[in-house]
Design an enzyme around this catalytic site. Structure first.
Site, PDB file in Angstrom:
ATOM      1  N   ASP A  71     -16.837  49.431  50.567  1.00 47.42           N
ATOM      2  CA  ASP A  71     -16.668  47.583  50.820  1.00 47.42           C
ATOM      3  C   ASP A  71     -18.062  47.025  51.401  1.00 47.42           C
ATOM      4  OD1 ASP A  71     -16.496  48.543  53.841  1.00 47.42           O
ATOM      5  OD2 ASP A  71     -14.810  48.429  53.406  1.00 47.42           O
ATOM      6  N   ASN A 140      -5.158  45.620  61.670  1.00 43.83           N
ATOM      7  CA  ASN A 140      -3.762  45.138  61.249  1.00 43.83           C
ATOM      8  C   ASN A 140      -3.432  45.686  59.246  1.00 43.83           C
ATOM      9  OD1 ASN A 140      -6.219  44.812  59.121  1.00 43.83           O
ATOM     10  ND2 ASN A 140      -6.363  42.552  58.932  1.00 43.83           N
ATOM     11  N   HIS A 142      -5.131  47.575  57.849  1.00 45.21           N
ATOM     12  CA  HIS A 142      -6.221  47.626  55.763  1.00 45.21           C
ATOM     13  C   HIS A 142      -7.166  48.557  55.831  1.00 45.21           C
ATOM     14  CE1 HIS A 142     -10.821  45.691  57.960  1.00 45.21           C
ATOM     15  NE2 HIS A 142     -10.365  46.520  58.031  1.00 45.21           N
ATOM     16  N   GLU A 147      -7.068  43.515  52.222  1.00 49.38           N
ATOM     17  CA  GLU A 147      -6.594  42.765  54.057  1.00 49.38           C
ATOM     18  C   GLU A 147      -4.900  42.869  53.602  1.00 49.38           C
ATOM     19  OE1 GLU A 147      -7.604  42.445  55.871  1.00 49.38           O
ATOM     20  OE2 GLU A 147      -9.025  41.298  56.549  1.00 49.38           O
TER      21      GLU A 147
HETATM   22  C1  GLP Z   1     -14.073  46.821  59.063  1.00 52.76           C
HETATM   23  C2  GLP Z   1     -14.270  47.556  57.783  1.00 52.76           C
HETATM   24  C3  GLP Z   1     -13.264  48.812  56.968  1.00 52.76           C
HETATM   25  C4  GLP Z   1     -12.877  49.999  58.841  1.00 52.76           C
HETATM   26  C5  GLP Z   1     -12.000  49.330  59.593  1.00 52.76           C
HETATM   27  C6  GLP Z   1     -12.113  50.259  61.236  1.00 52.76           C
HETATM   28  O1  GLP Z   1     -12.799  45.814  59.415  1.00 52.76           O
HETATM   29  N1  GLP Z   1     -13.856  47.367  56.631  1.00 52.76           N
HETATM   30  O2  GLP Z   1     -13.973  49.887  56.444  1.00 52.76           O
HETATM   31  O3  GLP Z   1     -12.635  51.149  58.456  1.00 52.76           O
HETATM   32  O4  GLP Z   1     -13.069  48.619  59.799  1.00 52.76           O
HETATM   33  O5  GLP Z   1     -13.801  50.272  61.612  1.00 52.76           O
HETATM   34  P1  GLP Z   1     -13.505  50.756  63.195  1.00 52.76           P
HETATM   35  O6  GLP Z   1     -14.019  52.189  63.260  1.00 52.76           O
HETATM   36  O7  GLP Z   1     -15.013  50.454  64.042  1.00 52.76           O
HETATM   37  O8  GLP Z   1     -12.093  50.858  64.078  1.00 52.76           O
END
Ligand code: GLP
Length: 244
Positions: A71, A140, A142, A147
């Site tokens: 992403d 959430n 995702h 989303e």
């Molecule tokens: C972001 C990214 C995801 C990631 C998620 C969790 O929004 N788009 O690819 O896996 O958050 O992040 P974290 O590991 O900092 O909780």
């Protein structure tokens, strides 16, 4: 759509990074030129450190990994350190020595976002679909930037970020207003075509999302539940995330 229970590997603290590194490396090393996507975020930081420390010298493997963006934020200039492509470069791809020519990343500044998303989707299709998708989980539910409400048939595309996702990421931007409103993401269908998926989940703040992912109804309202209809998913989670 046949539902299955993903394999769950429970591990804590340092063991979390060690276990993730062992399982993911074993898979990477078993494929001659694996096509892999890796997440950003704080969850995989220890994993990346370990992969570099323990396997960084195995250049024959790193030189052959093909890495595609999972992403990316839309609208940031190439040198911006907050670009996920830069972030992943810093934490994993540069120290491991993955050649630039083996990295296929979103162009955050592309003029036509639909065309740019289609370019990545087609590139993956032309290269035989993902071998390994390493994913994190949003609070959430995702995965990548798919989303809540994302169709299980979605392909790579530009999306609007939800308010929850923008506020979860505000810590990297100084304030909520600075977090971009749009981003690219590989689609749920694109990710579901991966031969092997690893989902990394750590911390009590993820417990509700992980519980819905593993035990709730399979629904686009919780995008990660698409993993329940995939045949090869390994969830690597700590006790807090598993609510134990
Ligand atoms: C972001 C990214 C995801 C990631 C998620 C969790 O929004 N788009 O690819 O896996 O958050 O992040 P974290 O590991 O900092 O909780």
């Amino acid at each position: 759509m046949r539902e299955r229970q993903p394999e769950i590997v429970e591990c804590d603290g340092k063991d979390f990074d060690e276990t993730a590194a062992r399982l993911i490396w074993a898979r990477i090393a078993s494929i001659p030129s694996p096509l892999v996507t890796f997440p950003t975020g704080s969850t995989p930081l220890g994993l990346y450190r370990r992969l570099v420390q323990e396997h960084g010298t195995k250049k024959n493997i790193w030189h052959n990994i093909r890495c595609v963006s999972l992403d990316e934020y839309i609208g940031l200039p190439p040198g911006d350190e907050r670009l996920f492509a830069r972030w992943l470069g810093r934490e994993l791809l540069d120290p491991a020595g993955v050649p630039q020519t083996n990295r296929t990343m979103f162009n955050s500044l592309a003029a036509d976002t639909a065309k740019e998303a289609a370019r990545i989707e087609q590139w993956i299709a032309q290269n035989g679909s993902l071998d390994i998708a390493v994913l994190g989980l949003g609070e959430n539910g995702h995965i990548a930037f798919n989303e809540p409400g994302s169709s299980f048939d979605s392909v790579t595309r530009a999306v609007r970020l939800s308010p929850e996702t923008r506020s979860a990421n505000a810590k990297y931007w100084g304030s909520l207003e600075k977090v971009p409103e749009e981003a690219y993401t590989l689609g749920l269908k694109t990710l579901s075509a991966a031969r092997q998926i690893f989902l990394l989940v750590s911390g009590a703040h993820k417990a509700a999302a992980l519980d819905s992912t593993l035990n709730g109804p399979v629904t686009p309202a919780v995008p990660a539940t698409v993993l329940r209809v995939h045949p090869r998913v390994t969830v690597i989670a700590d006790r807090a995330a598993l609510g134990r």
